[in-house]
Scaffold this motif. Sequence first.
Motif, short mmCIF file in Angstrom:
data_model
loop_
_atom_site.label_atom_id
_atom_site.label_comp_id
_atom_site.label_asym_id
_atom_site.label_seq_id
_atom_site.Cartn_x
_atom_site.Cartn_y
_atom_site.Cartn_z
N HIS A 22 0.83 -1.20 0.00
CA HIS A 22 0.00 0.00 0.00
C HIS A 22 0.86 1.25 0.00
CE1 HIS A 22 -2.79 2.98 1.99
NE2 HIS A 22 -3.43 2.65 0.89
N ARG A 23 1.88 1.26 0.82
CA ARG A 23 2.79 2.41 0.88
C ARG A 23 3.51 2.60 -0.46
NH1 ARG A 23 6.39 3.10 5.90
NH2 ARG A 23 4.87 4.67 6.38
N THR A 24 3.96 1.50 -1.07
CA THR A 24 4.63 1.57 -2.37
C THR A 24 3.70 2.18 -3.41
OG1 THR A 24 5.95 -0.38 -1.83
CG2 THR A 24 5.79 0.20 -4.15
N PHE A 25 2.45 1.73 -3.40
CA PHE A 25 1.46 2.26 -4.34
C PHE A 25 1.24 3.75 -4.13
CE2 PHE A 25 -2.98 3.38 -5.23
CZ PHE A 25 -3.01 3.15 -6.60
N LEU A 26 1.09 4.18 -2.87
CA LEU A 26 0.87 5.59 -2.59
C LEU A 26 2.06 6.44 -3.04
CD1 LEU A 26 -0.79 5.51 0.94
CD2 LEU A 26 -1.89 5.98 -1.25
N GLN A 27 3.25 5.93 -2.81
CA GLN A 27 4.44 6.68 -3.23
C GLN A 27 4.51 6.77 -4.75
OE1 GLN A 27 7.76 4.80 -1.24
NE2 GLN A 27 7.53 6.15 0.52
N PHE A 28 4.24 5.67 -5.43
CA PHE A 28 4.23 5.67 -6.90
C PHE A 28 3.23 6.70 -7.42
CE2 PHE A 28 2.51 4.34 -10.95
CZ PHE A 28 3.64 4.11 -11.70
N GLU A 29 2.02 6.68 -6.89
CA GLU A 29 0.97 7.60 -7.32
C GLU A 29 1.34 9.05 -7.04
OE1 GLU A 29 -2.18 7.20 -8.88
OE2 GLU A 29 -1.20 5.31 -9.43
N GLN A 36 11.69 7.69 -4.55
CA GLN A 36 11.25 7.40 -3.19
C GLN A 36 11.46 8.62 -2.29
OE1 GLN A 36 13.51 3.91 -2.21
NE2 GLN A 36 12.19 2.56 -3.40
N LEU A 37 12.56 9.31 -2.49
CA LEU A 37 12.82 10.52 -1.70
C LEU A 37 11.79 11.59 -2.02
CD1 LEU A 37 14.61 12.05 0.28
CD2 LEU A 37 16.05 12.69 -1.65
N LEU A 38 11.49 11.79 -3.30
CA LEU A 38 10.47 12.75 -3.68
C LEU A 38 9.13 12.39 -3.05
CD1 LEU A 38 9.43 15.18 -5.30
CD2 LEU A 38 9.13 13.61 -7.25
N ALA A 39 8.79 11.11 -3.05
CA ALA A 39 7.53 10.67 -2.45
C ALA A 39 7.50 10.98 -0.95
CB ALA A 39 7.33 9.17 -2.67
N GLN A 40 8.61 10.81 -0.28
CA GLN A 40 8.67 11.13 1.15
C GLN A 40 8.47 12.62 1.39
OE1 GLN A 40 12.31 9.53 2.68
NE2 GLN A 40 11.72 7.41 2.26
N ILE A 41 8.95 13.44 0.47
CA ILE A 41 8.75 14.89 0.60
C ILE A 41 7.30 15.25 0.35
CG2 ILE A 41 9.32 17.11 -0.46
CD1 ILE A 41 12.15 15.89 -0.98
N ILE A 42 6.71 14.64 -0.69
CA ILE A 42 5.32 14.93 -1.04
C ILE A 42 4.37 14.39 0.02
CG2 ILE A 42 3.47 14.45 -2.69
CD1 ILE A 42 5.66 14.30 -4.85
N LEU A 43 4.63 13.19 0.48
CA LEU A 43 3.75 12.51 1.43
C LEU A 43 4.52 12.16 2.70
CD1 LEU A 43 2.20 10.00 -1.10
CD2 LEU A 43 1.11 12.05 -0.22
N PRO A 44 4.86 13.13 3.52
CA PRO A 44 5.73 12.87 4.66
C PRO A 44 5.12 12.00 5.76
CG PRO A 44 4.88 15.09 4.77
CD PRO A 44 4.44 14.52 3.45
N THR A 45 3.80 11.86 5.77
CA THR A 45 3.19 11.13 6.87
C THR A 45 2.33 9.96 6.39
OG1 THR A 45 1.32 12.66 6.89
CG2 THR A 45 3.15 13.14 8.40
#
Length: 70
Positions: free
Chosen positions: A4-11, A50-59
């Motif tokens: 689920h987390r992988t999918f959210l980061q990809f999206e 993955q880093l960009l995803a962490q910035i976009i979706l930090p929580t």
Amino acid sequence: MGTHRTFLQFEAVLGHCEQRVTEGSLSAAMEYGRKMGFFDAHNSLLPSGQLLAQIILPTIKETRAYSGIQ
């Protein structure tokens, strides 16, 4: 990392790329993401994606409904 987390980061990264292209298509967004080093040739997130995803979706937190936690 959970599915689920992988999918959210990809999206999240794909959505970011969609906002950056003028063509308005997912294939153009994926191509942009590959050129920027966010996705590999198999459409998987690279470390920079993955880093960009962490910035976009930090929580991002997995919920019981989607993570399979019982």
